[in-house]
Design an enzyme around this catalytic site. Sequence first.
Site, mmCIF file in Angstrom:
data_model
loop_
_atom_site.group_PDB
_atom_site.id
_atom_site.type_symbol
_atom_site.label_atom_id
_atom_site.label_comp_id
_atom_site.label_asym_id
_atom_site.label_seq_id
_atom_site.Cartn_x
_atom_site.Cartn_y
_atom_site.Cartn_z
ATOM 1 N N ASP A 185 52.552 56.987 96.226
ATOM 2 C CA ASP A 185 52.514 58.093 96.740
ATOM 3 C C ASP A 185 52.279 59.205 95.732
ATOM 4 O OD1 ASP A 185 53.092 59.500 99.428
ATOM 5 O OD2 ASP A 185 54.213 60.820 98.027
ATOM 6 N N GLU B 212 52.021 63.640 95.131
ATOM 7 C CA GLU B 212 52.134 64.924 95.596
ATOM 8 C C GLU B 212 51.073 65.603 94.768
ATOM 9 O OE1 GLU B 212 53.847 65.605 97.993
ATOM 10 O OE2 GLU B 212 54.757 63.566 97.958
ATOM 11 N N HIS C 294 58.728 64.102 100.937
ATOM 12 C CA HIS C 294 57.725 64.598 100.051
ATOM 13 C C HIS C 294 58.010 64.744 98.662
ATOM 14 C CE1 HIS C 294 55.260 65.563 103.878
ATOM 15 N NE2 HIS C 294 56.324 66.211 104.287
ATOM 16 N N ASP D 274 59.048 58.653 99.012
ATOM 17 C CA ASP D 274 58.077 58.424 100.000
ATOM 18 C C ASP D 274 57.486 57.075 99.650
ATOM 19 O OD1 ASP D 274 58.429 60.846 100.982
ATOM 20 O OD2 ASP D 274 56.646 61.581 100.665
#
Length: 592
Positions: free
Chosen positions: A50, A52, A194, A199
Site C-alpha cells: 500500500d 500513500e 490510510h 492498510d
Amino acid sequence: MQRSLLDVAPGGRLPLDDATRAATGQGRPVQLGLDDLGTPLHEVTFVVTDLETTGGSPAGAEITEIGAVKVRGGEVLGEFQTLVNPGVPIPPTITVLTGITNAMVIQAPPITEVLPAFLEFAGLDRGAVFVAHNAGFDAGFLRHATERMGLAWPRPPIVDTVKLARRIVTKDEAPNHKLGTLAALFSTAVTPDHRALHDARATVDVLHALLGRLAPLGVTHLEDLRTAADPVPQRRRRKATMADGLPHTPGVYQFVGPDGTVLYVGTAADLHRRVRSYFTAAEKRARIGEMLDIATGVRTVPCATVLEAQVREIRLIAELDPPYNRRSRRPERRPWLRLTDEPYPRLSVVRRLPARHLGQALGPFTSQRAATEALEAVQEAVAVRRCTTRLPLAPRPTASACALAEMGRCGAPCTGGQDAAAYAAVVAGARATLGADVDHVVAVLHGKIRQLAAQERYEEAATQRDRLHALLAGARRTERLRPLVTTPELVAARRRDAGGWELVLVRHGRLAGTAVTPRGADPMPVVAALRASGEAVPAPEAACGAAPVEETELVAGWLEQPGVRLVHLEEGEVPLACPVRGAARHPLPARG
C-alpha cells in the site's frame, strides 16, 4: 532417448502407444505427480503493498509512505514500512486523510533511497506476486518512480483485491468494495486507516478471505488467480480442473462431450497451460465457449516434439472431423492450375493432379477463388485461349472467332488464325509460368497496376493486385513444397535448448517419425533406428498425395528454422533447394 514414431496407416489412424492409451482411456491411466498441476497458491509468495501519496496521479504527485507485507501459505515472512520525503509540500487535504504531515517526512529518506530497498525486499523480479487494493494505482506510482530513476520495473504478476472482490462479494453483503468496507465484512485483525502498513496488513486478511471463497470455484493455483477477476461464467471456470494432471509437455488435446464424441482437437507446446487457458478470459471465441459448456473431459496425447504434436492434430482432425474445428472438409482436393492435354491447350483449374504433372502446375491453392485469380493473372500476360471448347488440330469450317480475337487478345486458333506452331510458342510462356518462372507475368501486372492507378481506376488496379497476390502465393507454395514431396527420404536435426537433438524423418513430404536424443549422446544410432522403424511412405500417385498439404507445410517450416542440419538425404527429381530466381524474391502485395 525419448522417441515417438508416427507409424500412421494410410487412413490416418494413429498407433495406440502407451501415451495414447493412457490419454484416451484405453488401458491403465497414469497418475501424474503434483508438480504437473501448476503453482499451488500456498506456494506463491505475495507482496501485499500500500502507498500513500500527495495526489492521485504519478505524473503530478509523489509517494509519501510505503508499507508492504510478504506472505506465503498464510504465514507472514516479513514487513516493510517507511515514510518517504516527497520533495514537495503535502496538500492539507492529504494530511487530513492520512495524518501524514510535512514535519513527519522532512527527515525521511527520498524515494531514490527507498525504492531500491523496497524492490530488494519484495523480490518482484524473483517470482513474487504484487498485490494491492486498487493495484493499478500503487503499481503505477512504483513503475513511474523506477522509470524516473533509470531502473527496470520487474513487471511482476499483479493481483488486484478490488477486482477479485467485485467478482465474488455481492451488493447484499457490502454496499461497495472499498478496503474499509471489506475489512469490516471479513473482520480483519487490523482496521485500515490510510497509513501504508496498516492498510497492507488489512489487505492481507482481505486477500486470504477472498482466496477462501475462490477455492470452491476452482481457483487453487496461481494460473487461476491471475485470471480470476475475468468475466468468465462460473460454470465454465469450475471446469478448469480438467487441466489438473496434464503434463507440461507438447501434445494434442481433445475436448470430449457427454457421449464421448470428440468436440474439438488442438495442439499445444505445453498441454497443461494451454488447456487451462480455455477457462479464462483469454478465450473470447463464442463458438469455443459453446463447446466448453458442452465438454465433459479432455483427452491428451503427449508428444516428444511440437512438430509431432502439430502433425498429429492435422491427422486427428482429418480422421475425427470434430464439429468445433474450422478446417477444410476436403483438404486433399485443393485446386491446382495447369494446362489441358489437347492440341491447343488452355489454362484450367483442377482438383486432382497426377504426381507426374507436378513440375507443370502451380499450387495447391488455398481456395478455388485464389486459383481462379492466378489463372486470370497468367491470362493477362500470356495470350492463351480462354474458350473451354476442345479444339481439333485442324479448324472446323463453321468455326467463328470470339470477341477476344477481335480485340487482339487471342490468336484465334479455332479459325486457323494461329497454327499449332505459333500457338505452341504462346503456350511456352504459360508453361514457364507454371514452372514457377513468374517474372514475365509479374512485370506485366505491375505495368497494368501502375497504368490503372495513374488513370485513377483504383478498383481495377486492386483487381490486378489481388490476381498478382494469388499468383505469387501459389508459385511460392509450389517452390516450397515441390522439392519435399519428390524427396524419397531425408533426416534433419535441430539442437534443443535443453541439450541433445530433435530428429525428424520425412518421406515424400510426410512426417514419418521423430526422436529426441539427450545431451551428450551420439545421435547417429538414433538416426539409424529412426530410418529403420519410421513409417514406410511409397511415392504417391497424386501430387502432394503422401500427406495433407498443411502437414508438408509444417515440415517445411521446421526445416527452414535457423540451425537445422541435414543428416541424411535421398534426393528426388527436384533438388531440395529454393531457386535463386524464384517467385519468393518478388514482394507479396497485400490484398485489400
